[in-house]
Design a protein around this motif. Structure first.
Motif, short mmCIF file in Angstrom:
data_model
loop_
_atom_site.label_atom_id
_atom_site.label_comp_id
_atom_site.label_asym_id
_atom_site.label_seq_id
_atom_site.Cartn_x
_atom_site.Cartn_y
_atom_site.Cartn_z
N THR A 182 44.42 41.06 44.07
CA THR A 182 43.14 41.76 44.15
C THR A 182 42.18 41.04 45.08
O THR A 182 41.48 41.66 45.89
N SER A 189 33.13 40.02 42.77
CA SER A 189 33.65 40.73 41.60
C SER A 189 34.37 41.97 42.08
O SER A 189 34.03 42.53 43.13
N SER A 190 35.35 42.38 41.30
CA SER A 190 36.12 43.56 41.67
C SER A 190 36.64 44.24 40.42
O SER A 190 36.97 43.58 39.44
N HIS A 191 36.71 45.56 40.47
CA HIS A 191 37.13 46.34 39.31
C HIS A 191 38.26 47.29 39.68
O HIS A 191 38.36 47.76 40.80
N GLY A 227 44.74 37.90 39.36
CA GLY A 227 43.83 38.52 40.31
C GLY A 227 44.05 38.06 41.74
O GLY A 227 43.21 38.34 42.61
N GLN A 283 37.62 44.83 34.81
CA GLN A 283 37.17 43.89 35.83
C GLN A 283 38.29 42.91 36.13
O GLN A 283 38.81 42.25 35.24
N ALA A 284 38.69 42.86 37.40
CA ALA A 284 39.81 42.00 37.78
C ALA A 284 39.33 40.66 38.32
O ALA A 284 40.02 39.65 38.19
N LEU A 285 38.18 40.63 38.97
CA LEU A 285 37.63 39.38 39.50
C LEU A 285 36.22 39.18 38.95
O LEU A 285 35.41 40.09 38.95
N THR A 304 42.79 34.53 35.16
CA THR A 304 42.10 35.74 34.68
C THR A 304 40.82 36.05 35.46
O THR A 304 39.75 36.23 34.90
N GLY A 305 40.97 36.09 36.77
CA GLY A 305 39.87 36.53 37.62
C GLY A 305 38.80 35.49 37.89
O GLY A 305 37.73 35.82 38.43
#
Lengths: 291, 234
Positions: B42, B8-10, B39, B15-17, B209-210
């Motif tokens: 990212t 996960s990534s923000h 994403g 939240q992008a992932l 969408t991530g």
């Protein structure tokens, strides 16, 4: 007539060389972090004051100078580590305010440790002036010019010929890409503050025999160096040197031909003119990037 | 070789992932496709260490690298060709290549490496004294790839190498990618040009969408109705 002009020119170039060193300190930190380090003048003060104090404590001159340079470099490293680095991610304006705070703190400490008196450093090789076409030239001026020139050449070599120097430039041009080739940009920032501290100290030691030194001497020297850096184009090494010389010569000519009352105003009038006419400075970065 | 688990990534609060799983095996060319804002970049920046992960793990050759700084990952053998090429514009082409090998200490091998890059990309030899910023888009893309290769990566991350290039150059860039794969480099390729990317890839992932929406081998994804409609416009 000519002798008078030469006299002003000598003192202007001497001052200018000092401003150039201070301006280079601004440029190095600006390139690495986009921060204008207003504690740059305090590095200059530390250089002069620490040398005086160490001489007073009985250290031989070369050792006192070297130790003072190391002390200022350490001050730069500590400033980065404990004031700038923890605020990473803060806006550039916040970081600039932090450096102003640091400059006030450094002056306070200097006042406590070294006192409020003016101190003179003995000239490096005597005070017998040389006569040049009717004007007098202090041997110390030659030291200022010679050492400044050597420092500029050494810096030029460092940034253009060594991999570490190029890595520092690369980190300033493109932070992400620099990390992607393995350059530790945090270390580059750390190193830049240390290098600027050392440069400031060199300037402070060189001028101390001419202008005396004092715990507040860094305020004016820092601002003049800042004027020189803006005039030349922030972040440009050649610009810093040319800017320093222009500010120094303009100041000396202004003091000589107009009135010494206006000596300090001239640098600031120059900044205003540059900001109105050519905000990127004489050698400011022009966009040659194709995207 | 590379294993990403529920990453996960923000960006701030956005939240992008959302728990991305992805694997790249030794010698593979894996394509990561998807629309704008899915994403992709990212994810690549997460793998190279430019963007911090907020959850999940990234393993490279068995080692957990989730918290390692980007320069350390370069030393381990991960190189990224970033989106938009990201030259050191005012520095000469040769300096850009030399800096590409910044993490290496074997000077003679680096010099030989630069010569090899000039053999692969003769235009770079011709322009080696020019500032990188004055090169054309296609030349900059070649330099960006060459610079990344100078670190002798075992895993090459390519972010949108065809973006903004004329069609003839796109073909050339894709030929270069094929040659790199043939030479044994493991590649993770991010592309909006899904057709070309899946065409040369062993396997592909479709990011939406991530999240990973689809995965499979390149040819199967190309034939998949959902992919054809969404990304190939067929």
């Amino acid at each position: 007539m000519l002798s008078e002009f030469l006299q002003f020119l000598f003192s202007g170039v001497t001052l200018g060389a000092t401003y150039a060193l201070v301006a280079l300190g601004f440029a190095i930190i600006f390139n690495a972090s986009h921060v204008i380090n207003f504690a740059q003048g305090e590095f200059v003060m530390i250089g002069g004051m620490a040398t005086v104090a160490l001489l007073g404590a009985g250290a031989p001159m070369p050792l006192a100078m070297l130790a003072a340079i190391l002390l200022a470099a350490t001050a730069g490293l500590l400033l980065e580590k404990f004031a700038v680095e923890p605020a990473r991610g803060a806006s550039v304006v916040t970081l600039i305010i932090i450096t102003i705070g640091a400059s006030i703190a450094l002056r306070g400490v200097a006042q406590l440790v070294w006192g409020k008196q003016f101190h003179a450093l003995p000239s490096f090789s005597g005070d017998v002036p040389l006569q040049v076409l009717g004007a007098t030239l202090l041997p110390q001026s030659l030291w200022v010019l010679g050492v400044s020139a050597a420092v500029v050449v050494a810096l030029f070599g460092f940034f253009n010929r060594t991999l570490l120097g190029k890595a520092i430039l690369a980190a300033s041009y493109n932070r992400d890409a620099a990390q992607l080739v393995g350059i530790n940009v945090k270390f580059v920032l750390f190193l830049s503050f240390g290098l600027s501290g050392a440069l400031g100290a060199v300037a402070g030691i060189l001028v101390a025999p001419i202008t005396f030194t004092h715990f507040e001497i860094g305020i004016m020297l820092g601002l003049k160096g800042f004027a020189a850096a803006i005039l030349g184009g922030l972040g440009n090494g050649l610009g810093a040197v040319v800017g320093g010389l222009i500010v120094g010569i303009a100041e000396a000519m202004g003091a000589g031909y107009i009135s010494s009352e206006y000596k300090d105003a001239i640098a600031f009038v120059l900044i205003l003119l540059v900001l109105f006419v050519r905000p990127s400075g004489l050698f400011g970065r022009r966009g040659t990037e194709r995207v | 070789m590379l294993r990403v688990d529920s990453l996960s990534s923000h960006y701030g609060r956005i939240q992008a992932l959302h728990g991305v799983d992805l694997e790249v095996r030794e010698g593979e060319l894996v394509a990561l496709v998807g629309g704008n804002g899915a994403g992709k970049t990212t994810l690549l920046r997460g793998i190279s260490g430019l963007h911090p992960a907020s959850g999940g793990t990234i393993r490279f050759e068995g080692r957990d690298i989730t918290r390692l700084a980007a320069p350390r990952r370069v030393r381990m053998g991960i190189a990224q060709v970033p989106e938009g090429r990201q030259m050191f514009g005012p520095l000469a082409v040769e300096d850009n290549l030399r800096l590409g090998a910044y993490a290496r200490r074997d000077r003679a091998a680096v010099a030989a490496g630069i010569e090899r890059m000039y053999d692969t990309f003769p235009i770079l030899r011709e322009k080696r004294r020019q500032p990188a910023g004055t090169l054309s888009g296609g030349q900059q893309q070649m330099l960006a790839i060459a610079r990344a290769l100078m670190s002798k990566p075992r895993l090459l991350l390519l972010d949108e190498p065809s973006m903004g290039l004329a069609p003839v150059l796109v073909t050339e860039i894709f030929n270069i990618i094929k040659e790199l794969k043939a030479g044994g480099t493991t590649i993770l390729l991010v592309e909006q040009n899904a057709y070309a990317a899946l065409g040369i890839a062993d396997r592909g992932y479709v990011l939406e969408t991530g999240r990973i929406a689809l995965t499979g081998n390149g040819a199967d994804l190309l034939a998949d109705d959902q992919v054809r409609q969404a990304y190939l416009g067929i």
